[in-house]
Design a protein around this motif. Sequence first.
Motif, PDB file in Angstrom:
ATOM      1  N   LEU A  29       1.020  -1.511  -0.123  1.00  0.00           N
ATOM      2  CA  LEU A  29       0.204   0.258  -0.298  1.00  0.00           C
ATOM      3  C   LEU A  29       0.845   1.070  -0.047  1.00  0.00           C
ATOM      4  CD1 LEU A  29      -2.641  -1.520   3.138  1.00  0.00           C
ATOM      5  CD2 LEU A  29      -3.438  -0.548  -0.244  1.00  0.00           C
ATOM      6  N   ASP A  30       2.189   1.226   0.843  1.00  0.00           N
ATOM      7  CA  ASP A  30       3.023   2.256   0.911  1.00  0.00           C
ATOM      8  C   ASP A  30       3.259   2.983  -0.896  1.00  0.00           C
ATOM      9  OD1 ASP A  30       2.737   2.936   3.177  1.00  0.00           O
ATOM     10  OD2 ASP A  30       4.305   1.622   4.284  1.00  0.00           O
ATOM     11  N   LEU A  31       4.360   1.569  -1.265  1.00  0.00           N
ATOM     12  CA  LEU A  31       3.928   1.792  -2.689  1.00  0.00           C
ATOM     13  C   LEU A  31       3.125   1.946  -4.007  1.00  0.00           C
ATOM     14  CD1 LEU A  31       6.017  -1.374  -3.207  1.00  0.00           C
ATOM     15  CD2 LEU A  31       6.864   0.691  -3.724  1.00  0.00           C
ATOM     16  N   VAL A  66      -0.519  -8.566  -4.707  1.00  0.00           N
ATOM     17  CA  VAL A  66      -1.182  -8.524  -6.619  1.00  0.00           C
ATOM     18  C   VAL A  66      -2.051  -8.223  -6.017  1.00  0.00           C
ATOM     19  CG1 VAL A  66      -1.436 -10.257  -8.009  1.00  0.00           C
ATOM     20  CG2 VAL A  66       0.278 -10.241  -7.315  1.00  0.00           C
ATOM     21  N   GLY A  67      -3.913  -9.081  -5.464  1.00  0.00           N
ATOM     22  CA  GLY A  67      -4.344  -8.720  -5.182  1.00  0.00           C
ATOM     23  C   GLY A  67      -4.572  -7.274  -4.987  1.00  0.00           C
ATOM     24  N   LYS A  68      -3.950  -6.586  -4.081  1.00  0.00           N
ATOM     25  CA  LYS A  68      -3.675  -5.033  -3.721  1.00  0.00           C
ATOM     26  C   LYS A  68      -3.575  -4.781  -4.600  1.00  0.00           C
ATOM     27  CE  LYS A  68      -5.068  -4.705   0.707  1.00  0.00           C
ATOM     28  NZ  LYS A  68      -6.343  -4.462   0.768  1.00  0.00           N
ATOM     29  N   PHE A  69      -2.352  -4.647  -5.669  1.00  0.00           N
ATOM     30  CA  PHE A  69      -2.318  -3.625  -6.572  1.00  0.00           C
ATOM     31  C   PHE A  69      -3.575  -3.743  -7.977  1.00  0.00           C
ATOM     32  CE2 PHE A  69       2.344  -3.735  -5.260  1.00  0.00           C
ATOM     33  CZ  PHE A  69       2.320  -2.236  -5.654  1.00  0.00           C
ATOM     34  N   ALA A  70      -3.601  -4.760  -8.052  1.00  0.00           N
ATOM     35  CA  ALA A  70      -5.140  -5.294  -9.098  1.00  0.00           C
ATOM     36  C   ALA A  70      -6.416  -4.277  -8.384  1.00  0.00           C
ATOM     37  CB  ALA A  70      -5.861  -6.765  -8.981  1.00  0.00           C
ATOM     38  N   ASN A  71      -6.406  -4.479  -7.234  1.00  0.00           N
ATOM     39  CA  ASN A  71      -7.576  -3.223  -6.591  1.00  0.00           C
ATOM     40  C   ASN A  71      -7.272  -1.580  -6.994  1.00  0.00           C
ATOM     41  OD1 ASN A  71      -8.818  -5.461  -5.408  1.00  0.00           O
ATOM     42  ND2 ASN A  71      -8.125  -5.284  -3.238  1.00  0.00           N
ATOM     43  N   TYR A  72      -5.938  -1.404  -7.303  1.00  0.00           N
ATOM     44  CA  TYR A  72      -6.294   0.023  -7.456  1.00  0.00           C
ATOM     45  C   TYR A  72      -5.408   0.636  -8.646  1.00  0.00           C
ATOM     46  CZ  TYR A  72      -5.936   1.205  -2.105  1.00  0.00           C
ATOM     47  OH  TYR A  72      -6.676   0.777  -0.996  1.00  0.00           O
ATOM     48  N   PHE A  95       2.615 -19.980 -11.783  1.00  0.00           N
ATOM     49  CA  PHE A  95       1.558 -18.637 -10.833  1.00  0.00           C
ATOM     50  C   PHE A  95       2.514 -17.941 -11.667  1.00  0.00           C
ATOM     51  CE2 PHE A  95       2.057 -14.792  -7.705  1.00  0.00           C
ATOM     52  CZ  PHE A  95       0.948 -14.922  -7.636  1.00  0.00           C
ATOM     53  N   VAL A  96       3.989 -18.169 -11.989  1.00  0.00           N
ATOM     54  CA  VAL A  96       4.698 -16.922 -12.409  1.00  0.00           C
ATOM     55  C   VAL A  96       3.867 -17.189 -13.925  1.00  0.00           C
ATOM     56  CG1 VAL A  96       6.816 -16.330 -13.921  1.00  0.00           C
ATOM     57  CG2 VAL A  96       6.658 -16.934 -11.038  1.00  0.00           C
ATOM     58  N   ARG A  97       4.137 -17.909 -14.664  1.00  0.00           N
ATOM     59  CA  ARG A  97       3.306 -18.112 -15.746  1.00  0.00           C
ATOM     60  C   ARG A  97       2.043 -17.852 -16.381  1.00  0.00           C
ATOM     61  NH1 ARG A  97       4.769 -23.612 -16.927  1.00  0.00           N
ATOM     62  NH2 ARG A  97       2.718 -24.307 -15.925  1.00  0.00           N
ATOM     63  N   GLU A  98       1.285 -18.471 -15.308  1.00  0.00           N
ATOM     64  CA  GLU A  98      -0.234 -16.918 -15.468  1.00  0.00           C
ATOM     65  C   GLU A  98      -0.424 -15.857 -15.285  1.00  0.00           C
ATOM     66  OE1 GLU A  98      -3.272 -18.877 -16.333  1.00  0.00           O
ATOM     67  OE2 GLU A  98      -2.486 -20.417 -16.837  1.00  0.00           O
ATOM     68  N   CYS A  99       1.259 -15.722 -14.237  1.00  0.00           N
ATOM     69  CA  CYS A  99       0.938 -14.420 -14.765  1.00  0.00           C
ATOM     70  C   CYS A  99       1.169 -13.356 -15.585  1.00  0.00           C
ATOM     71  CB  CYS A  99       1.632 -13.673 -13.097  1.00  0.00           C
ATOM     72  SG  CYS A  99       0.907 -13.418 -11.139  1.00  0.00           S
ATOM     73  N   ASN A 100       2.099 -13.843 -16.009  1.00  0.00           N
ATOM     74  CA  ASN A 100       2.957 -13.634 -17.053  1.00  0.00           C
ATOM     75  C   ASN A 100       2.033 -13.425 -18.540  1.00  0.00           C
ATOM     76  OD1 ASN A 100       5.908 -12.667 -16.242  1.00  0.00           O
ATOM     77  ND2 ASN A 100       5.942 -14.429 -16.504  1.00  0.00           N
ATOM     78  N   ARG A 101       1.005 -14.377 -18.553  1.00  0.00           N
ATOM     79  CA  ARG A 101       0.051 -14.597 -19.718  1.00  0.00           C
ATOM     80  C   ARG A 101      -0.656 -12.988 -19.336  1.00  0.00           C
ATOM     81  NH1 ARG A 101      -1.424 -20.727 -19.016  1.00  0.00           N
ATOM     82  NH2 ARG A 101       0.119 -21.146 -19.900  1.00  0.00           N
ATOM     83  N   GLY A 102      -0.896 -12.343 -18.271  1.00  0.00           N
ATOM     84  CA  GLY A 102      -2.216 -11.032 -18.457  1.00  0.00           C
ATOM     85  C   GLY A 102      -1.767 -10.052 -18.428  1.00  0.00           C
ATOM     86  N   ARG A 103      -2.457  -8.818 -18.122  1.00  0.00           N
ATOM     87  CA  ARG A 103      -1.943  -7.153 -18.030  1.00  0.00           C
ATOM     88  C   ARG A 103      -2.324  -6.582 -17.154  1.00  0.00           C
ATOM     89  NH1 ARG A 103       0.490  -5.195 -21.116  1.00  0.00           N
ATOM     90  NH2 ARG A 103      -0.487  -2.935 -21.470  1.00  0.00           N
ATOM     91  N   GLN A 104      -1.866  -7.501 -15.714  1.00  0.00           N
ATOM     92  CA  GLN A 104      -1.712  -7.283 -14.183  1.00  0.00           C
ATOM     93  C   GLN A 104      -0.770  -6.732 -13.766  1.00  0.00           C
ATOM     94  OE1 GLN A 104      -3.833  -4.943 -12.390  1.00  0.00           O
ATOM     95  NE2 GLN A 104      -2.215  -4.863 -11.043  1.00  0.00           N
ATOM     96  N   THR A 105      -0.186  -8.430 -13.575  1.00  0.00           N
ATOM     97  CA  THR A 105       2.019  -8.412 -12.929  1.00  0.00           C
ATOM     98  C   THR A 105       2.402  -9.412 -13.369  1.00  0.00           C
ATOM     99  OG1 THR A 105      -0.326  -9.231 -11.002  1.00  0.00           O
ATOM    100  CG2 THR A 105       2.570  -9.543 -11.012  1.00  0.00           C
ATOM    101  N   TRP A 106       3.472  -9.542 -14.036  1.00  0.00           N
ATOM    102  CA  TRP A 106       4.437  -9.867 -14.508  1.00  0.00           C
ATOM    103  C   TRP A 106       5.977  -9.537 -14.353  1.00  0.00           C
ATOM    104  CZ3 TRP A 106       4.059  -5.248 -18.807  1.00  0.00           C
ATOM    105  CH2 TRP A 106       3.260  -5.217 -19.781  1.00  0.00           C
ATOM    106  N   PHE A 107       7.000 -10.790 -14.347  1.00  0.00           N
ATOM    107  CA  PHE A 107       7.792 -11.375 -13.561  1.00  0.00           C
ATOM    108  C   PHE A 107       8.979 -11.454 -14.970  1.00  0.00           C
ATOM    109  CE2 PHE A 107       4.872 -13.359 -11.031  1.00  0.00           C
ATOM    110  CZ  PHE A 107       5.835 -13.275  -9.951  1.00  0.00           C
ATOM    111  N   VAL A 108       9.217 -10.258 -15.014  1.00  0.00           N
ATOM    112  CA  VAL A 108      11.052 -10.369 -15.873  1.00  0.00           C
ATOM    113  C   VAL A 108      12.441 -10.578 -15.470  1.00  0.00           C
ATOM    114  CG1 VAL A 108       8.874  -8.527 -17.438  1.00  0.00           C
ATOM    115  CG2 VAL A 108      10.909  -7.567 -16.409  1.00  0.00           C
TER     116      VAL A 108
END
Length: 120
Positions: A29-31, A66-72, A95-108
């Motif tokens: 939340l600080d970030l 991840v949920g907090k970032f999505a909420n905001y 989890f990483v593979r699924e996240c990287n398929r979307g537009r919300q959370t990426w692992f690079v």
Amino acid sequence: MNTLRTIHDVPVFLCAAEGEPIAGEREALDLIGDASYQGARWVVVPAERLDETFFRLSTRVAGDIVGKFANYRLGLVILGDISRHTADSSALRDFVRECNRGRQTWFVADAGELEERLRG
């Protein structure tokens, strides 16, 4: 020091590699507050800033953050090599593979991969 940078016309909040570990919702939340104030659409967190519990899905820390970032409605990028964590956990690899398929959370792995994702 955290900085705001524009990459391919996208405002990106870059977290410093050094600093307090990001261990849960309070730090997330600080970030989110700092990034939102500066007009960022994505927040980039170096993998080494994340508390070890983030990478153990059973703790639910990753899901909470991840949920907090999505909420905001802010994108979250985990930047860096997390292979030592994914080598030990098929659930984390999934989890990483699924996240990287979307537009919300990426692992690079690096800044070049981030720039490529933001270009798309």
